[in-house]
Design a protein around this motif. Structure first.
Motif, short mmCIF file in Angstrom:
data_model
loop_
_atom_site.label_atom_id
_atom_site.label_comp_id
_atom_site.label_asym_id
_atom_site.label_seq_id
_atom_site.Cartn_x
_atom_site.Cartn_y
_atom_site.Cartn_z
N ASP A 36 0.82 -1.21 0.00
CA ASP A 36 0.00 0.00 0.00
C ASP A 36 0.86 1.27 0.00
OD1 ASP A 36 -2.57 -1.06 -0.12
OD2 ASP A 36 -2.62 -1.46 2.03
N ILE A 37 1.96 1.24 0.77
CA ILE A 37 2.86 2.40 0.81
C ILE A 37 3.44 2.68 -0.58
CG2 ILE A 37 5.08 3.22 1.68
CD1 ILE A 37 4.44 1.71 4.30
N TRP A 38 3.94 1.64 -1.22
CA TRP A 38 4.56 1.82 -2.53
C TRP A 38 3.53 2.07 -3.62
CZ3 TRP A 38 9.62 2.33 -4.02
CH2 TRP A 38 10.56 2.20 -2.98
N LEU A 39 2.31 1.58 -3.43
CA LEU A 39 1.25 1.89 -4.39
C LEU A 39 0.95 3.38 -4.37
CD1 LEU A 39 -0.52 0.26 -6.34
CD2 LEU A 39 -2.27 0.15 -4.56
N TRP A 40 1.03 3.98 -3.18
CA TRP A 40 0.86 5.43 -3.06
C TRP A 40 2.04 6.16 -3.72
CZ3 TRP A 40 4.04 8.76 -0.09
CH2 TRP A 40 3.59 10.09 -0.04
N ILE A 41 3.26 5.64 -3.52
CA ILE A 41 4.44 6.26 -4.14
C ILE A 41 4.34 6.22 -5.66
CG2 ILE A 41 6.94 6.01 -4.47
CD1 ILE A 41 7.10 5.00 -1.59
N TYR A 42 3.82 5.11 -6.21
CA TYR A 42 3.75 4.94 -7.66
C TYR A 42 2.51 5.57 -8.29
CZ TYR A 42 7.45 1.37 -7.31
OH TYR A 42 8.62 0.70 -7.09
N PHE B 168 12.48 17.11 -11.66
CA PHE B 168 13.86 17.05 -12.14
C PHE B 168 13.93 17.02 -13.67
CE2 PHE B 168 14.68 15.52 -7.78
CZ PHE B 168 15.76 16.33 -7.45
N GLY B 169 12.78 17.07 -14.32
CA GLY B 169 12.75 17.10 -15.77
C GLY B 169 13.05 15.77 -16.44
N ILE B 170 12.96 14.68 -15.70
CA ILE B 170 13.25 13.36 -16.27
C ILE B 170 12.09 12.87 -17.12
CG2 ILE B 170 13.80 10.96 -15.70
CD1 ILE B 170 15.16 11.97 -13.18
N ILE B 171 10.86 13.18 -16.70
CA ILE B 171 9.67 12.82 -17.47
C ILE B 171 8.83 14.08 -17.65
CG2 ILE B 171 9.63 10.41 -16.71
CD1 ILE B 171 7.46 11.16 -14.70
N ASP B 172 8.01 14.09 -18.73
CA ASP B 172 7.18 15.26 -19.02
C ASP B 172 5.78 15.13 -18.46
OD1 ASP B 172 9.25 16.49 -20.47
OD2 ASP B 172 8.74 15.32 -22.26
N SER B 173 5.30 13.89 -18.34
CA SER B 173 3.95 13.64 -17.84
C SER B 173 3.97 12.43 -16.90
CB SER B 173 2.98 13.39 -19.01
OG SER B 173 3.41 12.27 -19.77
N PRO B 174 2.98 12.33 -16.01
CA PRO B 174 2.95 11.21 -15.07
C PRO B 174 2.90 9.85 -15.78
CG PRO B 174 1.41 12.92 -14.41
CD PRO B 174 1.88 13.28 -15.78
N ILE B 175 3.54 8.87 -15.18
CA ILE B 175 3.55 7.50 -15.71
C ILE B 175 2.66 6.62 -14.84
CG2 ILE B 175 4.99 5.48 -16.17
CD1 ILE B 175 7.33 7.36 -16.65
N ALA B 176 1.82 5.85 -15.48
CA ALA B 176 0.96 4.90 -14.76
C ALA B 176 1.77 3.62 -14.53
CB ALA B 176 -0.31 4.62 -15.54
N TRP B 177 2.60 3.65 -13.52
CA TRP B 177 3.57 2.58 -13.28
C TRP B 177 2.92 1.21 -13.14
CZ3 TRP B 177 8.47 4.14 -13.88
CH2 TRP B 177 8.77 5.49 -13.67
N MET B 178 1.78 1.14 -12.48
CA MET B 178 1.17 -0.15 -12.17
C MET B 178 0.17 -0.62 -13.23
SD MET B 178 2.99 -0.34 -9.62
CE MET B 178 2.59 -2.06 -9.44
N HIS B 179 0.08 0.09 -14.34
CA HIS B 179 -0.90 -0.28 -15.38
C HIS B 179 -0.23 -0.77 -16.66
CE1 HIS B 179 -4.24 1.24 -13.02
NE2 HIS B 179 -3.54 2.34 -12.78
N MET B 180 1.09 -0.89 -16.64
CA MET B 180 1.82 -1.38 -17.81
C MET B 180 2.73 -2.54 -17.39
SD MET B 180 2.89 2.16 -19.76
CE MET B 180 3.85 2.74 -18.36
N PRO B 181 2.69 -3.66 -18.10
CA PRO B 181 3.55 -4.79 -17.73
C PRO B 181 5.03 -4.45 -17.71
CG PRO B 181 1.89 -5.45 -19.35
CD PRO B 181 1.83 -3.95 -19.25
N MET C 264 -1.00 -4.56 -5.63
CA MET C 264 -0.40 -3.53 -6.46
C MET C 264 -0.84 -3.58 -7.92
SD MET C 264 3.46 -3.34 -4.86
CE MET C 264 3.83 -1.76 -5.64
N THR C 265 -1.08 -4.77 -8.45
CA THR C 265 -1.44 -4.86 -9.87
C THR C 265 -2.78 -5.56 -10.10
OG1 THR C 265 -0.38 -7.02 -10.29
CG2 THR C 265 1.02 -5.06 -10.41
N ALA C 266 -3.27 -6.29 -9.10
CA ALA C 266 -4.49 -7.09 -9.24
C ALA C 266 -4.37 -8.09 -10.40
CB ALA C 266 -5.71 -6.20 -9.42
N GLY C 267 -3.12 -8.48 -10.70
CA GLY C 267 -2.89 -9.43 -11.78
C GLY C 267 -2.90 -8.82 -13.16
#
Length: 280
Positions: free
Chosen positions: A109-115, A129-142, A224-227
């Motif tokens: 749950d803690i890391w799900l909030w971080i991601y 820090f300018g590494i990415i331009d838009s938010p990434i859906a970390w837990m929605h992509m394999p 975190m991913t629900a499979g």
């Protein structure tokens, strides 16, 4: 006999009886309601032809291949760092070990909030820090969800392996190092020719425990991913859980559990082989 009786009762109650019951159930078409039909090894044959089960096994091993060396390397480095005599070393040992006492559910749950792609700390920092331009859906992509879970598990469990390795480091007597220094061995030679061979059983045990833990992975992916997406991150235990308690196919679920048990037994055999002390 009186001393081992409580342990014997616990083992029979929580291990032997469930094992026999699962083995028995695996031979039946065992559903929640209705008659139980004996079908022999049909559930086992079905499992080896089930693409979802085979994919879950493949993904489980993929996860294990990534998380096991990652966890070990981090734990090994931490063990070396805290295997020193300096003021406040106990504080660092406590900090490194602290995530271990947090439950897997809370850690996920803690890391799900971080991601989180909307308000997560990780996306916020990367964008600042300018590494990415838009938010990434970390837990929605394999491609990102598996590494994200591996990082979380490494953060949580590396302290346990660190403690094992630290105990192995501290079990080596100073006289052994002193004797090798007299013989002209430098620090690198002492590390690879004395330290590593002596702690090899602990290294083997640490890595095999990590592999077994990865084979039994469930909570982190459930939370975190629900499979997902599309069952791409569904582990073997997760699939067995869904089959047994989602579709109420208890016989088929028991058969897959027996197959997983055989895999774990093979890993345990490997553990005993790795733990052999080459210095004796």
């Amino acid at each position: 006999m009186a001393f081992i009786l409580p342990l014997l009762i616990v083992n029979i109650t929580f291990f032997v009886i469930p094992f026999v019951k699962s083995l028995y159930m695996s031979l039946f078409d065992w559903k929640l309601l209705g008659n139980k039909l004996f079908i022999g090894l049909a559930n086992y044959a079905k499992a080896f032809q089930d693409p979802k089960f085979l994919h879950s096994l493949k993904f489980t091993f993929q996860y294990g291949i990534i998380v096991t060396p990652l966890l070990f390397i981090v734990a090994f480095i931490m063990a070396i760092l805290v295997n020193q005599s300096f003021r406040g070393v106990g504080i660092f040992r406590t900090i490194y070990f602290l995530p271990v006492v947090i439950s897997m559910t809370a850690s996920a749950d803690i890391w799900l909030w971080i991601y989180n792609e909307l308000y997560g700390v990780l996306n916020h920092l990367l964008m600042n820090f300018g590494i990415i331009d838009s938010p990434i859906a970390w837990m929605h992509m394999p491609s990102t969800s598996l590494p994200a879970v591996c990082i979380m598990v490494t953060w949580k469990m590396s302290g346990f392996s660190m403690l094992m390795l630290l105990g192995a480091f501290q079990s080596i007597g100073d006289d052994i190092y002193e004797a090798s220094s007299i013989d002209g061995a430098n620090a690198i030679q002492r590390f690879f020719r004395i330290t590593i061979p002596i702690i090899r059983p602990t290294i083997g045990l640490s890595m095999v425990i990590s592999v077994i833990g990865s084979v039994l992975a469930f909570e982190q992916f459930k939370i975190m991913t629900a499979g997902g997406p599309s069952s791409k991150t569904q582990t073997a235990v997760y699939y067995i859980y869904e089959t047994s308690f989602g579709h109420y196919k208890f016989g088929y679920g028991a058969a897959m559990s027996m197959i997983l048990l055989v895999i774990l037994a093979a890993l345990s055999y490997f553990q005993f082989a790795v733990m052999k002390d080459s210095t004796k």
